[in-house]
Design a protein around this motif. Structure first.
Motif, mmCIF file in Angstrom:
data_model
loop_
_atom_site.group_PDB
_atom_site.id
_atom_site.type_symbol
_atom_site.label_atom_id
_atom_site.label_comp_id
_atom_site.label_asym_id
_atom_site.label_seq_id
_atom_site.Cartn_x
_atom_site.Cartn_y
_atom_site.Cartn_z
ATOM 1 N N ILE A 174 9.786 21.693 7.679
ATOM 2 C CA ILE A 174 9.160 20.426 7.580
ATOM 3 C C ILE A 174 8.510 20.681 5.817
ATOM 4 C CG2 ILE A 174 6.265 19.709 7.321
ATOM 5 C CD1 ILE A 174 6.306 21.031 9.813
ATOM 6 N N LYS A 175 8.957 18.977 4.665
ATOM 7 C CA LYS A 175 8.568 19.442 3.173
ATOM 8 C C LYS A 175 7.813 18.605 3.267
ATOM 9 C CE LYS A 175 14.131 19.681 2.754
ATOM 10 N NZ LYS A 175 14.894 19.044 2.162
ATOM 11 N N LYS A 176 6.822 18.074 3.603
ATOM 12 C CA LYS A 176 6.346 16.973 3.973
ATOM 13 C C LYS A 176 5.107 16.804 4.890
ATOM 14 C CE LYS A 176 4.553 12.292 2.386
ATOM 15 N NZ LYS A 176 5.375 10.993 1.872
ATOM 16 N N MET A 193 2.781 27.709 9.880
ATOM 17 C CA MET A 193 3.490 27.273 9.506
ATOM 18 C C MET A 193 4.276 27.892 8.155
ATOM 19 S SD MET A 193 1.422 24.355 7.427
ATOM 20 C CE MET A 193 2.891 23.299 6.503
ATOM 21 N N GLY A 194 4.530 29.021 8.551
ATOM 22 C CA GLY A 194 5.475 29.429 7.938
ATOM 23 C C GLY A 194 6.942 29.357 7.986
ATOM 24 N N ALA A 195 7.948 29.128 7.241
ATOM 25 C CA ALA A 195 9.197 29.382 7.456
ATOM 26 C C ALA A 195 9.511 28.199 7.339
ATOM 27 C CB ALA A 195 9.847 29.970 8.666
ATOM 28 N N ASN A 196 8.845 26.970 6.179
ATOM 29 C CA ASN A 196 9.087 25.204 6.267
ATOM 30 C C ASN A 196 9.419 24.823 4.722
ATOM 31 O OD1 ASN A 196 8.896 24.041 8.838
ATOM 32 N ND2 ASN A 196 7.010 25.067 8.667
ATOM 33 N N PRO A 197 10.567 24.723 4.447
ATOM 34 C CA PRO A 197 10.521 24.178 3.042
ATOM 35 C C PRO A 197 9.773 23.470 2.184
ATOM 36 C CG PRO A 197 12.286 23.150 4.521
ATOM 37 C CD PRO A 197 11.278 23.824 5.462
ATOM 38 N N ILE A 198 8.728 23.629 2.360
ATOM 39 C CA ILE A 198 7.660 23.470 1.489
ATOM 40 C C ILE A 198 7.338 23.570 0.236
ATOM 41 C CG2 ILE A 198 5.492 24.065 2.642
ATOM 42 C CD1 ILE A 198 4.639 21.340 3.149
ATOM 43 N N LYS A 212 -11.426 22.994 10.219
ATOM 44 C CA LYS A 212 -12.033 24.034 10.035
ATOM 45 C C LYS A 212 -11.633 24.509 10.742
ATOM 46 C CE LYS A 212 -16.604 21.009 10.622
ATOM 47 N NZ LYS A 212 -18.226 20.555 11.490
ATOM 48 N N LEU A 213 -10.343 25.391 10.343
ATOM 49 C CA LEU A 213 -9.474 26.468 10.133
ATOM 50 C C LEU A 213 -10.013 27.746 9.983
ATOM 51 C CD1 LEU A 213 -5.959 25.265 9.166
ATOM 52 C CD2 LEU A 213 -7.063 25.192 11.571
ATOM 53 N N ASN A 214 -9.480 29.033 10.860
ATOM 54 C CA ASN A 214 -9.887 30.820 10.491
ATOM 55 C C ASN A 214 -8.750 31.107 10.008
ATOM 56 O OD1 ASN A 214 -13.389 30.556 11.679
ATOM 57 N ND2 ASN A 214 -12.326 30.185 13.451
ATOM 58 N N TYR A 215 -7.823 30.212 10.569
ATOM 59 C CA TYR A 215 -7.198 30.903 9.927
ATOM 60 C C TYR A 215 -5.331 30.184 9.454
ATOM 61 C CZ TYR A 215 -2.406 33.964 10.684
ATOM 62 O OH TYR A 215 -0.918 34.994 10.403
ATOM 63 N N LEU A 216 -4.880 29.735 8.544
ATOM 64 C CA LEU A 216 -3.789 29.240 7.831
ATOM 65 C C LEU A 216 -2.758 30.140 7.131
ATOM 66 C CD1 LEU A 216 -2.584 26.556 7.593
ATOM 67 C CD2 LEU A 216 -3.884 26.670 4.991
ATOM 68 N N ARG A 217 -1.154 30.332 7.784
ATOM 69 C CA ARG A 217 -0.580 30.787 6.994
ATOM 70 C C ARG A 217 0.853 30.182 6.657
ATOM 71 N NH1 ARG A 217 1.176 36.269 8.108
ATOM 72 N NH2 ARG A 217 3.384 36.181 7.758
ATOM 73 N N ILE A 218 0.761 29.681 5.433
ATOM 74 C CA ILE A 218 1.829 29.387 4.969
ATOM 75 C C ILE A 218 3.125 30.095 4.625
ATOM 76 C CG2 ILE A 218 2.409 26.625 3.398
ATOM 77 C CD1 ILE A 218 -0.197 26.536 3.355
ATOM 78 N N SER A 219 3.266 30.762 5.137
ATOM 79 C CA SER A 219 4.122 31.895 4.245
ATOM 80 C C SER A 219 5.782 31.833 4.268
ATOM 81 C CB SER A 219 3.854 33.331 4.841
ATOM 82 O OG SER A 219 2.861 34.371 5.210
ATOM 83 N N LEU A 223 6.186 27.422 -2.061
ATOM 84 C CA LEU A 223 4.999 27.212 -2.998
ATOM 85 C C LEU A 223 5.153 28.286 -4.097
ATOM 86 C CD1 LEU A 223 2.198 28.073 -0.548
ATOM 87 C CD2 LEU A 223 3.207 25.628 -1.139
ATOM 88 N N THR A 224 4.828 27.652 -5.306
ATOM 89 C CA THR A 224 5.106 28.349 -7.061
ATOM 90 C C THR A 224 3.462 28.349 -7.465
ATOM 91 O OG1 THR A 224 4.235 26.119 -7.704
ATOM 92 C CG2 THR A 224 6.950 27.076 -7.871
#
Length: 371
Positions: A174-176, A193-198, A212-219, A223-224
């Protein structure tokens, strides 16, 4: 605080955990059947089976058959590791858990899940899925958990069930994330949704609108900087293993409910003064494995902060007021974890009063610095 998805082993806020949260790794189908077991759901299904078997009644001729090669029991259908290239037919309509992981499925078609209106959880982890029909999930009106990691998706699937509570979609392509990608998912509490080239530019304005999330991971992405316009409701935000270089003043201003923030394994050199003041409820802060040269300002005013990871940085000096406030009673909870090892700081030069608001001396981890 009340969370509505009991299996969220990583979504439940762990205030004093000694290590950072890791992505959910499903090793067997029963990993995500545990929540039903804990809540009595699976036990109820087992009691139903016992009552049927103990009644002496023979099965009726219209009992649905199990798909060839799969294992069906207690409304759980396991079809993993069979080399399947498509979703099998004749899945029992009363199925609650459907395991299709570790196969060779490349597409989810319109009628693949027809009749599965009772499905609670679906795992298609570790397949080759790159295409999902817009109506593939239409029959799954009660599905709450979708495990879609380790596939070949390039976008978020369309028309996800509004009943969905947990989405694991890490390790795809996922890039977008388009505006409205999660539209209608007002029940969603957890997205991995980590380990995506976004990149930061991959999030269109309004991408998380309505959530209305409690938890979000974009590792482990690209990201810069801290992404903009994430859900204000977040209790946990994990952005570790990215290329974030700084935390600017407004980056965290939306997230007043955060209990846990993960920014480890980035390239952070500077945290702008006042940035952390937007996080009055923060309990745990991960800034390890960055390029900080000093302890971030603002920690003494964080009344509930208990764990701070600052190891593996370039911190050469620790001041007497870097962690604790001067006034008596200003800090509501004492620290139970401060890590400063692998920094070029002479621990014998740090004043003992520096850690006057630490609950136990074993909570301080210095160690020796070796370049």
């Amino acid at each position: 605080m009340s969370l509505h998805c009991s299996l969220l082993l990583l979504c439940v806020t762990r205030l004093v955990s000694p290590s950072s949260a890791l992505p959910f790794e499903q090793r067997g189908f029963w990993d995500f059947a545990l929540d039903s077991l804990e809540n009595g759901g699976l036990m109820a299904m087992m009691r139903d089976e016992e009552e049927i078997s103990g009644s002496g009644e023979l099965p009726t001729p219209d009992v649905p058959m199990c798909p060839f090669g799969c294992h069906c029991q207690l409304r759980i259908v396991q079809c993993s590791d069979l080399g399947l290239t498509e979703v099998p037919k004749n899945i029992p309509p009363d199925t609650k858990f459907l395991d299709l992981q570790n196969n060779r499925i490349s597409e989810l078609k319109e009628n693949d899940f027809r009749g599965l209106t009772n499905l609670y959880a679906l795992s298609v982890r570790n397949n080759r899925i790159s295409k999902v029909h817009p109506k593939a999930f239409a029959p799954l009106r009660h599905m709450q958990k979708l495990y879609f990691s380790k596939n070949l998706l390039t976008t978020i699937p369309k028309n996800l069930p509004s009943s969905l509570v947990e989405l694991r979609i890490h390790e795809n392509q996922i890039k977008k994330v388009a505006a409205g990608a999660f539209s209608g998912l007002g029940n969603m509490h957890c997205i991995e949704m980590g380990a995506n080239p976004i990149q930061n530019s991959g999030f269109e304005p309004g991408a998380f609108r309505g959530l209305k999330l409690n938890y979000l991971r974009i590792s482990e992405a690209k990201l810069t900087g801290v992404p903009k316009d994430l859900p204000e409701s977040l209790h946990e935000l994990h952005l570790d293993h990215n290329q974030i270089q700084a935390v600017e003043l407004e980056d965290l201003s939306r997230y007043k409910n955060l209990f846990r923030l993960g920014l480890g394994f980035n390239h952070i050199r500077n945290i702008e003064n006042g940035s952390l003041s937007y996080l009055p409820m923060l309990r745990e802060l991960h800034l390890d494995n960055n390029r900080l040269t000093r302890v971030p300002q603002g920690l003494p005013s964080m009344k509930y902060l208990q764990v701070v990871y600052l190891h593996s940085n370039n911190i050469s000096h620790v001041g007497v007021d870097d962690f604790c406030p001067r006034g008596f009673g200003m800090k509501r909870t004492f620290y139970n974890g401060i890590s400063l090892f692998e920094n070029p700081v002479n621990y014998w030069e740090v004043q003992p009063a520096t850690f006057r608001c630490v609950g136990d001396r074993f909570a301080i981890q210095f160690g020796n610095y070796k370049k």
